[in-house]
Design a protein around this motif. Structure first.
Motif, mmCIF file in Angstrom:
data_model
loop_
_atom_site.group_PDB
_atom_site.id
_atom_site.type_symbol
_atom_site.label_atom_id
_atom_site.label_comp_id
_atom_site.label_asym_id
_atom_site.label_seq_id
_atom_site.Cartn_x
_atom_site.Cartn_y
_atom_site.Cartn_z
ATOM 1 N N PHE A 213 0.830 -1.206 0.000
ATOM 2 C CA PHE A 213 0.000 0.000 0.000
ATOM 3 C C PHE A 213 0.865 1.258 0.000
ATOM 4 N N ILE A 214 1.884 1.274 0.853
ATOM 5 C CA ILE A 214 2.785 2.433 0.923
ATOM 6 C C ILE A 214 3.400 2.718 -0.446
ATOM 7 N N SER A 215 3.757 1.658 -1.155
ATOM 8 C CA SER A 215 4.550 1.796 -2.377
ATOM 9 C C SER A 215 3.738 1.998 -3.643
ATOM 10 N N THR A 216 2.436 1.686 -3.627
ATOM 11 C CA THR A 216 1.691 1.707 -4.894
ATOM 12 C C THR A 216 0.397 2.507 -4.883
ATOM 13 N N HIS A 217 -0.051 2.990 -3.736
ATOM 14 C CA HIS A 217 -1.341 3.701 -3.725
ATOM 15 C C HIS A 217 -1.311 4.936 -4.616
ATOM 16 N N GLN A 218 -0.129 5.534 -4.746
ATOM 17 C CA GLN A 218 -0.029 6.780 -5.504
ATOM 18 C C GLN A 218 -0.145 6.571 -7.019
ATOM 19 N N PHE A 219 -0.081 5.322 -7.474
ATOM 20 C CA PHE A 219 -0.248 5.057 -8.900
ATOM 21 C C PHE A 219 -1.710 5.174 -9.340
ATOM 22 N N ARG A 220 -2.603 5.213 -8.389
ATOM 23 C CA ARG A 220 -4.049 5.356 -8.647
ATOM 24 C C ARG A 220 -4.566 4.281 -9.602
ATOM 25 N N GLY A 221 -4.098 3.087 -9.400
ATOM 26 C CA GLY A 221 -4.583 1.957 -10.191
ATOM 27 C C GLY A 221 -3.814 1.696 -11.467
ATOM 28 N N ARG A 222 -3.013 2.677 -11.935
ATOM 29 C CA ARG A 222 -2.295 2.522 -13.203
ATOM 30 C C ARG A 222 -0.921 1.883 -12.952
ATOM 31 N N VAL A 223 -0.969 0.605 -12.529
ATOM 32 C CA VAL A 223 0.244 -0.143 -12.265
ATOM 33 C C VAL A 223 -0.086 -1.624 -12.443
ATOM 34 N N GLN A 224 0.852 -2.365 -13.009
ATOM 35 C CA GLN A 224 0.673 -3.795 -13.223
ATOM 36 C C GLN A 224 1.455 -4.565 -12.168
ATOM 37 N N PHE A 225 0.743 -5.341 -11.325
ATOM 38 C CA PHE A 225 1.405 -6.142 -10.302
ATOM 39 C C PHE A 225 1.978 -7.420 -10.917
ATOM 40 N N LEU A 226 3.241 -7.699 -10.571
ATOM 41 C CA LEU A 226 3.934 -8.932 -10.940
ATOM 42 C C LEU A 226 4.268 -9.644 -9.639
ATOM 43 N N THR A 270 8.274 -0.897 0.138
ATOM 44 C CA THR A 270 8.975 -0.181 1.204
ATOM 45 C C THR A 270 8.334 -0.445 2.562
ATOM 46 N N PHE A 271 9.149 -0.850 3.527
ATOM 47 C CA PHE A 271 8.697 -1.097 4.901
ATOM 48 C C PHE A 271 8.940 0.147 5.754
ATOM 49 N N HIS A 272 7.944 0.521 6.571
ATOM 50 C CA HIS A 272 8.109 1.609 7.530
ATOM 51 C C HIS A 272 8.229 1.083 8.954
ATOM 52 N N LYS A 273 7.192 0.369 9.415
ATOM 53 C CA LYS A 273 7.193 -0.181 10.770
ATOM 54 C C LYS A 273 6.150 -1.290 10.848
ATOM 55 N N ASP A 274 6.217 -2.108 11.912
ATOM 56 C CA ASP A 274 5.312 -3.235 12.047
ATOM 57 C C ASP A 274 3.864 -2.777 11.993
ATOM 58 N N MET A 275 3.110 -3.321 11.062
ATOM 59 C CA MET A 275 1.676 -3.051 10.931
ATOM 60 C C MET A 275 1.388 -1.551 10.824
ATOM 61 N N GLY A 276 2.327 -0.786 10.257
ATOM 62 C CA GLY A 276 2.119 0.652 10.283
ATOM 63 C C GLY A 276 2.719 1.403 9.122
ATOM 64 N N VAL A 277 2.319 2.676 9.042
ATOM 65 C CA VAL A 277 2.763 3.597 7.994
ATOM 66 C C VAL A 277 3.246 4.873 8.658
ATOM 67 N N ASP A 278 4.385 5.368 8.230
ATOM 68 C CA ASP A 278 4.902 6.649 8.708
ATOM 69 C C ASP A 278 4.478 7.735 7.720
ATOM 70 N N PRO A 279 3.488 8.565 8.066
ATOM 71 C CA PRO A 279 2.999 9.578 7.115
ATOM 72 C C PRO A 279 4.076 10.551 6.663
ATOM 73 N N VAL A 286 0.106 9.577 3.353
ATOM 74 C CA VAL A 286 -0.973 8.718 3.819
ATOM 75 C C VAL A 286 -0.554 8.024 5.110
ATOM 76 N N SER A 287 -1.540 7.542 5.857
ATOM 77 C CA SER A 287 -1.300 6.883 7.128
ATOM 78 C C SER A 287 -1.939 5.505 7.122
ATOM 79 N N VAL A 288 -1.811 4.789 8.236
ATOM 80 C CA VAL A 288 -2.427 3.472 8.337
ATOM 81 C C VAL A 288 -3.952 3.587 8.368
ATOM 82 N N VAL A 289 -4.472 4.748 8.733
ATOM 83 C CA VAL A 289 -5.921 4.962 8.665
ATOM 84 C C VAL A 289 -6.386 4.912 7.211
ATOM 85 N N ASP A 290 -5.580 5.458 6.309
ATOM 86 C CA ASP A 290 -5.903 5.359 4.872
ATOM 87 C C ASP A 290 -5.836 3.911 4.405
ATOM 88 N N PHE A 291 -4.890 3.156 4.947
ATOM 89 C CA PHE A 291 -4.800 1.732 4.639
ATOM 90 C C PHE A 291 -6.069 1.018 5.093
#
Length: 487
Positions: A213-226, A270-279, A286-291
């Motif tokens: 989520f941290i790494s791809t939300h900003q693509f707004r859907g225009r990204v192909q997952f491999l 990209t990892f920030h912290k356990d079960m969390g996002v560093d805004p 974005v934060s873990v609330v957005d997740f």
């Protein structure tokens, strides 16, 4: 004259000796102070947790967030408009002090293509002529000057987990052996893995889904997952969430027979912290609330806030007891349910496992106002709790507060969940029936901790069940009720 010179040098020698002696004395004092005040009872948890089994949760202390590095702001702006990535540009990535990989650009002066984004995660990012040959675990990249190997799973500090992650090699283009494109994409590709400890719900979120989520939300859907290491059942479980991040079906890159060509490739989340996002570090802040909001959309969860009046606002709040089959079972679950009903709750008991339908269980957790369970992967479902709900983590006997804190206590506040501990006393633990009263497991848990993760896990996680003290549990439920928002 020699006597005169000698007399002049003697004070210097004495003075130098005094200075050296003072320095040695200072070092000795510092060593004593460090040994007396800086030692811990069983060292850093990371040093103790050298091995991990997929059936349990590996926990380490939360790492401090690294400072914002030059170029991160540029990356955020760049990713806001990924459609503008030109097919002829040099690799466009963030420059960080930790960069250690192949570089692009003329004369080797380009930005690094691969770099560590944290102790746990590496990211490779390049634009231009990109060819992904998953069958050969190869990614051909224009503009780099040497090969680089990477594993797209956010647990780099853990060799046991990383041993189960497929390695990919970035190779320079042009190259005589480079394959021709068989499928062209107009959007960036994002390669990640569900190897490692995936399948354990806690690791699904901490190592894969939150970093994704941290790494791809900003693509707004225009990204192909491999996806490397694809487990079809795992993908099916989280497909609703993937659809919040990409408009396209996930590709099984290891077994796909195509050579996929992209204008841009990103390898590794990209990892920030356990079960969390560093805004402060996340694109768009974005934060873990957005997740959590993305999860609610994915699984159709309509309830946003908990209430003392329950889902309707004028009924009973719901208590959800997370049950377990193996170790760390509640031995008096029925008594707990009766105590919950007596305390004014509508009570539900549920036991999630790998085969549980995610949408159904997410809806059940979202309907709860209070959730209680023994430390374990099942508590990861806290991500579905509504705002203001109460999580009661039952901490097994054995000095495990550091472990339970990192995994669920610390993330709870960021998730807008009220957290409570229920620390099991010796008389509430089944260990009292397994060992003599003078046994080290009962009398000195920290001595067991010093023996390493295997000893700790065997003693306090694998063999312990809990018989809750009803008076204490009733008091805990009363406090949980008082914490719930008024209807």
């Amino acid at each position: 004259m020699k006597s005169s010179l000698r007399s002049r040098q003697e004070p210097r020698r004495v003075s130098n000796g005094v200075i050296i002696g003072a320095m040695l004395l200072s070092l000795c004092v510092l060593s004593i102070v460090k040994a007396r005040y800086c030692a811990t009872s069983f060292g850093k948890a990371e040093d103790q947790l050298q091995e991990q089994m997929n059936s349990s949760i590996r926990m380490e202390p939360e790492e401090s967030s690294p400072a914002r590095t030059p170029g991160e702001e540029e990356q955020e702006e760049e990713e806001e408009d990924v459609a503008a990535a030109a097919a002829t540009t040099a690799p466009a990535v963030t420059k960080t002090p930790a960069a250690v990989a192949a570089t692009g650009g003329k004369g080797g002066k380009g930005k690094p293509t691969c770099y560590m984004t944290s102790k746990r995660s590496e990211r490779c990012d390049a634009s231009g002529d990109i060819r992904v040959d998953g069958n050969r675990s190869a990614i051909y990249v224009s503009g780099i000057d040497r090969e680089w190997k990477t594993k797209p799973y956010a647990r780099y500090h853990d060799p046991v987990a990383m041993a189960h992650v497929r390695e990919y090699t970035l190779k320079p283009l042009p190259a005589p052996a480079a394959p021709a494109c068989t499928r062209n994409h107009s959007v960036p590709g994002f390669l990640f893995s569900n190897g490692g400890f995936s399948g354990n719900l806690y690791h699904d979120y901490t190592d894969v889904l939150v970093p994704l989520f941290i790494s791809t939300h900003q693509f707004r859907g225009r990204v192909q997952f491999l996806l490397s290491g694809m487990k079809p059942w795992w993908v099916g479980k989280f497909t609703p969430f993937f659809k919040q991040l990409t408009k396209y079906d996930v590709i099984d890159v290891d077994n796909d027979q195509e050579v996929h060509c992209f204008p841009r490739i990103v390898v590794g989340a990209t990892f920030h912290k356990d079960m969390g996002v560093d805004p402060r570090r996340s694109p768009g802040h974005v934060s873990v609330v957005d997740f959590k909001r993305a999860l609610r959309r994915a699984f159709g969860l309509e309830r946003e806030a908990a209430s003392r009046g329950g889902a309707t606002g004028h009924g009973k709040p719901r208590l959800l007891i997370i049950s377990r089959r193996g170790s760390r079972r509640f031995l008096n679950e029925r008594e707990m349910a009766r105590a919950g009903a007596d305390a004014g709750f509508e009570v539900r008991v549920a036991e999630p496992d790998q085969h549980t339908d995610m949408a159904t269980f997410a809806a059940l957790v979202n309907s709860a106002d209070v959730m209680v369970g023994v430390h374990g992967a099942g508590l990861t479902n806290m991500v579905f709790l509504p705002r203001g709900a109460v999580l009661i983590q039952v901490v097994p006997f054995g000095g495990l507060e550091w472990l339970t804190g990192v995994t669920f206590k610390d993330p709870a506040a960021d998730m807008e969940v009220s957290y409570m501990d229920y620390n099991v006393k010796l008389e509430e633990s089944s260990l009292i029936d397994q060992y003599p009263r003078n046994h080290q497991v009962l009398t000195d848990p920290y001595a067991v901790h010093k023996q390493g993760w295997d000893a700790l896990k065997a003693a306090y996680l694998d063999k312990q069940n809990i018989r809750m003290g009803m008076d204490r549990f009733r008091a805990t439920l009363r406090e949980a009720m008082s914490r719930l928002p008024a209807p």
